[in-house]
Scaffold this motif. Structure first.
Motif, PDB file in Angstrom:
ATOM      1  N   ARG A 154       0.830  -1.198   0.000  1.00 25.53           N
ATOM      2  CA  ARG A 154       0.000   0.000   0.000  1.00 25.53           C
ATOM      3  C   ARG A 154       0.865   1.249   0.000  1.00 25.53           C
ATOM      4  N   LEU A 155       0.247   2.394  -0.237  1.00 25.83           N
ATOM      5  CA  LEU A 155       0.973   3.656  -0.301  1.00 25.83           C
ATOM      6  C   LEU A 155       1.667   4.013   1.015  1.00 25.83           C
ATOM      7  N   ASP A 156       1.116   3.565   2.134  1.00 24.21           N
ATOM      8  CA  ASP A 156       1.730   3.861   3.431  1.00 24.21           C
ATOM      9  C   ASP A 156       2.802   2.827   3.814  1.00 24.21           C
ATOM     10  N   SER A 157       3.244   2.037   2.847  1.00 23.87           N
ATOM     11  CA  SER A 157       4.302   1.026   2.986  1.00 23.87           C
ATOM     12  C   SER A 157       3.879  -0.226   3.753  1.00 23.87           C
ATOM     13  N   SER A 158       2.622  -0.334   4.135  1.00 25.34           N
ATOM     14  CA  SER A 158       2.157  -1.566   4.755  1.00 25.34           C
ATOM     15  C   SER A 158       1.827  -2.576   3.661  1.00 25.34           C
ATOM     16  N   ILE A 159       1.752  -3.822   4.048  1.00 22.90           N
ATOM     17  CA  ILE A 159       1.483  -4.891   3.085  1.00 22.90           C
ATOM     18  C   ILE A 159       0.192  -5.594   3.471  1.00 22.90           C
ATOM     19  N   ILE A 160      -0.657  -5.844   2.480  1.00 25.92           N
ATOM     20  CA  ILE A 160      -1.844  -6.662   2.675  1.00 25.92           C
ATOM     21  C   ILE A 160      -1.729  -7.854   1.729  1.00 25.92           C
ATOM     22  N   PHE A 161      -2.469  -8.907   2.029  1.00 24.40           N
ATOM     23  CA  PHE A 161      -2.446 -10.099   1.194  1.00 24.40           C
ATOM     24  C   PHE A 161      -3.842 -10.371   0.664  1.00 24.40           C
ATOM     25  N   GLU A 162      -3.914 -10.606  -0.623  1.00 30.98           N
ATOM     26  CA  GLU A 162      -5.173 -10.958  -1.261  1.00 30.98           C
ATOM     27  C   GLU A 162      -5.089 -12.418  -1.668  1.00 30.98           C
ATOM     28  N   PHE A 163      -6.086 -13.194  -1.269  1.00 30.96           N
ATOM     29  CA  PHE A 163      -6.185 -14.595  -1.654  1.00 30.96           C
ATOM     30  C   PHE A 163      -7.368 -14.705  -2.598  1.00 30.96           C
ATOM     31  N   TYR A 164      -7.111 -15.192  -3.813  1.00 31.54           N
ATOM     32  CA  TYR A 164      -8.165 -15.260  -4.824  1.00 31.54           C
ATOM     33  C   TYR A 164      -8.400 -16.702  -5.240  1.00 31.54           C
ATOM     34  N   CYS A 165      -9.651 -17.106  -5.227  1.00 35.11           N
ATOM     35  CA  CYS A 165     -10.049 -18.451  -5.646  1.00 35.11           C
ATOM     36  C   CYS A 165     -10.727 -18.342  -7.014  1.00 35.11           C
ATOM     37  N   GLU A 166     -10.083 -18.895  -8.046  1.00 30.75           N
ATOM     38  CA  GLU A 166     -10.654 -18.841  -9.387  1.00 30.75           C
ATOM     39  C   GLU A 166     -11.901 -19.700  -9.510  1.00 30.75           C
ATOM     40  N   ARG A 167     -11.892 -20.831  -8.856  1.00 25.49           N
ATOM     41  CA  ARG A 167     -13.017 -21.762  -8.958  1.00 25.49           C
ATOM     42  C   ARG A 167     -14.303 -21.185  -8.349  1.00 25.49           C
ATOM     43  N   CYS A 168     -14.189 -20.548  -7.189  1.00 29.97           N
ATOM     44  CA  CYS A 168     -15.382 -19.994  -6.537  1.00 29.97           C
ATOM     45  C   CYS A 168     -15.572 -18.506  -6.809  1.00 29.97           C
ATOM     46  N   ASP A 169     -14.600 -17.867  -7.489  1.00 27.66           N
ATOM     47  CA  ASP A 169     -14.660 -16.451  -7.857  1.00 27.66           C
ATOM     48  C   ASP A 169     -14.883 -15.560  -6.630  1.00 27.66           C
ATOM     49  N   GLU A 170     -14.085 -15.803  -5.589  1.00 26.81           N
ATOM     50  CA  GLU A 170     -14.141 -14.996  -4.385  1.00 26.81           C
ATOM     51  C   GLU A 170     -12.749 -14.532  -4.021  1.00 26.81           C
TER      52      GLU A 170
END
Length: 43
Positions: free
Chosen positions: A8-24
């Protein structure tokens, strides 16, 4: 499930977990230890 680290712009890190099969997507905010579950949006 794919794990996508995002810096992120404030130098923190987030994690996104994406499931293609369930589209979430699950976003994890490690600094506050919070999860957000949502359907992806196309803008």
């Amino acid at each position: 499930m794919k794990r996508i680290p995002i810096k992120r712009l404030d130098s923190s890190i987030i994690f996104e977990f994406y499931c293609e099969r369930c589209d979430e997507s699950i976003t994890y905010y490690p600094d506050v230890e919070e999860f957000e579950i949502r359907k992806p949006e196309i803008l």
